[in-house]
Write a protein that holds these residues in place. Structure first.
Motif, short mmCIF file in Angstrom:
data_model
loop_
_atom_site.label_atom_id
_atom_site.label_comp_id
_atom_site.label_asym_id
_atom_site.label_seq_id
_atom_site.Cartn_x
_atom_site.Cartn_y
_atom_site.Cartn_z
N SER A 1 0.83 -1.21 0.00
CA SER A 1 0.00 0.00 0.00
C SER A 1 0.86 1.26 0.00
CB SER A 1 -0.94 0.00 1.20
OG SER A 1 -0.21 0.03 2.41
N PHE A 2 2.04 1.21 0.64
CA PHE A 2 2.93 2.37 0.62
C PHE A 2 3.47 2.61 -0.78
CE2 PHE A 2 7.28 4.07 0.79
CZ PHE A 2 7.00 5.33 1.29
N PHE A 3 3.95 1.56 -1.43
CA PHE A 3 4.52 1.72 -2.76
C PHE A 3 3.46 1.98 -3.83
CE2 PHE A 3 8.00 -0.68 -0.66
CZ PHE A 3 8.94 0.31 -0.76
N ALA A 4 2.20 1.74 -3.51
CA ALA A 4 1.12 2.08 -4.43
C ALA A 4 0.75 3.55 -4.34
CB ALA A 4 -0.10 1.21 -4.14
N SER A 5 1.13 4.21 -3.23
CA SER A 5 0.81 5.63 -3.06
C SER A 5 1.77 6.49 -3.87
CB SER A 5 0.88 6.01 -1.58
OG SER A 5 2.23 5.96 -1.14
N LYS A 6 1.41 7.75 -4.03
CA LYS A 6 2.28 8.68 -4.77
C LYS A 6 3.61 8.88 -4.05
CE LYS A 6 -1.00 11.31 -7.45
NZ LYS A 6 -1.33 12.64 -7.96
N LEU A 7 3.57 8.92 -2.72
CA LEU A 7 4.81 9.07 -1.95
C LEU A 7 5.72 7.87 -2.14
CD1 LEU A 7 6.48 10.68 0.09
CD2 LEU A 7 5.23 9.51 1.91
N GLY A 8 5.16 6.68 -2.14
CA GLY A 8 5.95 5.47 -2.35
C GLY A 8 6.56 5.42 -3.74
N GLN A 9 5.79 5.83 -4.74
CA GLN A 9 6.31 5.84 -6.10
C GLN A 9 7.40 6.89 -6.26
OE1 GLN A 9 2.86 6.32 -8.56
NE2 GLN A 9 2.14 4.24 -8.19
N ALA A 10 7.24 8.04 -5.58
CA ALA A 10 8.28 9.07 -5.63
C ALA A 10 9.54 8.57 -4.94
CB ALA A 10 7.78 10.34 -4.98
N SER A 11 9.40 7.83 -3.85
CA SER A 11 10.59 7.31 -3.17
C SER A 11 11.30 6.28 -4.03
CB SER A 11 10.21 6.72 -1.81
OG SER A 11 9.42 5.56 -1.97
N LEU A 12 10.57 5.44 -4.73
CA LEU A 12 11.20 4.47 -5.65
C LEU A 12 11.93 5.18 -6.78
CD1 LEU A 12 8.52 1.65 -5.92
CD2 LEU A 12 10.75 1.53 -4.82
N ALA A 13 11.32 6.24 -7.32
CA ALA A 13 11.96 6.99 -8.39
C ALA A 13 13.22 7.68 -7.87
CB ALA A 13 10.99 8.02 -8.95
N SER A 14 13.18 8.17 -6.64
CA SER A 14 14.34 8.83 -6.06
C SER A 14 15.49 7.85 -5.85
CB SER A 14 13.95 9.48 -4.73
OG SER A 14 15.08 10.03 -4.09
N VAL A 15 15.18 6.68 -5.33
CA VAL A 15 16.21 5.67 -5.11
C VAL A 15 16.80 5.21 -6.44
CG1 VAL A 15 16.61 3.31 -4.30
CG2 VAL A 15 15.30 4.91 -2.90
N ALA A 16 15.95 5.04 -7.45
CA ALA A 16 16.45 4.63 -8.78
C ALA A 16 17.34 5.70 -9.38
CB ALA A 16 15.26 4.34 -9.70
#
Length: 50
Positions: A5-20
């Motif tokens: 549910s965290f990675f499905a949220s906009k904040l989770g997706q932004a964190s994945l993009a930041s780490v990538a």
């Protein structure tokens, strides 16, 4: 703490993009070799650039 549910949220997706982006930056920056800056010699005199 981090679940689907965290990675499905906009904040989770932004964190994945930041780490990538950080991983890509580190991978690219370790392959770049920049020559160090040396003092310029003019007419046998050394001029240091501050």
């Amino acid at each position: 703490m981090f679940d689907r549910s965290f990675f499905a949220s906009k904040l989770g997706q932004a964190s994945l993009a930041s780490v990538a982006a950080m991983c890509a930056f580190v991978a690219l920056s370790t392959q770049m070799h920049v020559a160090p800056a040396y003092a310029v010699a003019l007419h046998g005199e050394t001029v240091e650039i501050a």
